[in-house]
Design an enzyme around this catalytic site. Structure first.
Site, PDB file in Angstrom:
ATOM      1  CG  ASP A  60      38.910  88.210  53.610  1.00 47.76           C
ATOM      2  OD1 ASP A  60      40.032  88.574  54.007  1.00 47.76           O
ATOM      3  OD2 ASP A  60      38.650  87.921  52.427  1.00 47.76           O
TER       4      ASP A  60
HETATM    5  N1  URA Z   1      41.082  84.219  50.446  1.00 51.60           N
HETATM    6  C1  URA Z   1      40.226  85.270  50.569  1.00 51.60           C
HETATM    7  O1  URA Z   1      39.986  85.990  49.611  1.00 51.60           O
HETATM    8  N2  URA Z   1      39.663  85.482  51.754  1.00 51.60           N
HETATM    9  C2  URA Z   1      39.865  84.687  52.834  1.00 51.60           C
HETATM   10  O2  URA Z   1      39.290  84.939  53.889  1.00 51.60           O
HETATM   11  C3  URA Z   1      40.739  83.613  52.696  1.00 51.60           C
HETATM   12  C4  URA Z   1      41.335  83.387  51.492  1.00 51.60           C
END
Ligand code: URA
Length: 234
Positions: A103
């Protein structure tokens, strides 16, 4: 990589002939003449020239480990933020694809390559490659809540909108708001959704490991090529 080896790989000159052109002052690294054949080259960032022509060993596929900072998107069509490939100074960067997105606000280990089969192996849950995340929680979890979450996550939980439970995973607590989660799959926003299942919110998320790979030696925003051995380990 040693400079004589780099030249030999890039030109098909023998190591002996590579040394000869070095001794004849025909080679520059970042605009400075280098005669020392044991000089170490950073293949990603150094510019090596012979007789005015750039030399490169990036002939086959590229396999890159990036230490992703927060504030960069793992997408080909960025909306609000710059895209992670802007951090990678290699030719034809647009041909790189990302293995297992992070993310915008997540930091840590991210793999990119232009080898589709390899990317598939890295991301496929069939291959059980562990990814290790460190997370900070908005609300402290007491001992009973921690024990419950650890047990449920070890068995797998059914996240909203999913047909199958999450694969068995390992959760360990460092203190009531800090934990480490090891996953072998990568569903959309998986870590955040898993903690939301327990009524909590992840406020910080970092991925420290992908299988045997760590971020050792990389600063935030830096990247490096994987070694042949690392590529073959997936
Ligand atoms: N899980 C998440 O919620 N976000 C990420 O960036 C990676 C794994």
């Amino acid at each position: 990589m040693r400079l004589d080896k780099f030249i030999s790989k890039a030109t098909e000159l023998s190591r002996k002939d590579a040394k000869k052109i070095l001794h004849a002052s025909e080679v520059t690294v970042n605009d400075a003449v280098v005669k020392d054949s044991s000089f170490q080259i950073d293949e990603l960032n150094d510019e090596v020239m012979w007789a005015g022509e750039p030399l490169s060993v990036a002939t086959g596929n590229r396999y890159i480990l990036l230490y992703k900072p927060a504030g960069f998107e793992c997408t080909l069509k960025p909306k609000e933020y710059p895209i992670v490939t802007e951090l990678i100074a290699v030719p034809e960067v647009a041909s790189l694809r990302i293995a297992g997105r992070l993310d915008v606000d997540t930091t840590g280990a991210l793999l990119l390559s232009d080898d589709g089969g390899w990317l598939h192996r890295v991301t496929s849950p069939k291959h059980h490659k562990a990814k290790v995340y460190q997370l900070t929680l908005a609300d402290p979890m007491d001992e009973a809540e921690q024990t419950n979450a650890i047990a449920q996550i070890a068995n797998g939980i059914l996240l909203e909108g999913e047909e199958n439970k999450t694969k068995p995973a390992e959760l360990t607590f460092i203190d009531p708001t800090h934990a480490q989660l090891t996953l072998t799959e990568g569903k959309y926003h998986q870590v955040k959704r898993m903690m939301a299942y327990f009524g909590n919110k992840v406020t910080e998320l970092h991925r420290s490991n992908i299988a045997e790979l760590t971020l050792e030696g990389l600063e935030v925003g830096e990247c490096r090529f994987l070694t042949a051995e690392e590529v073959a380990s997936f």
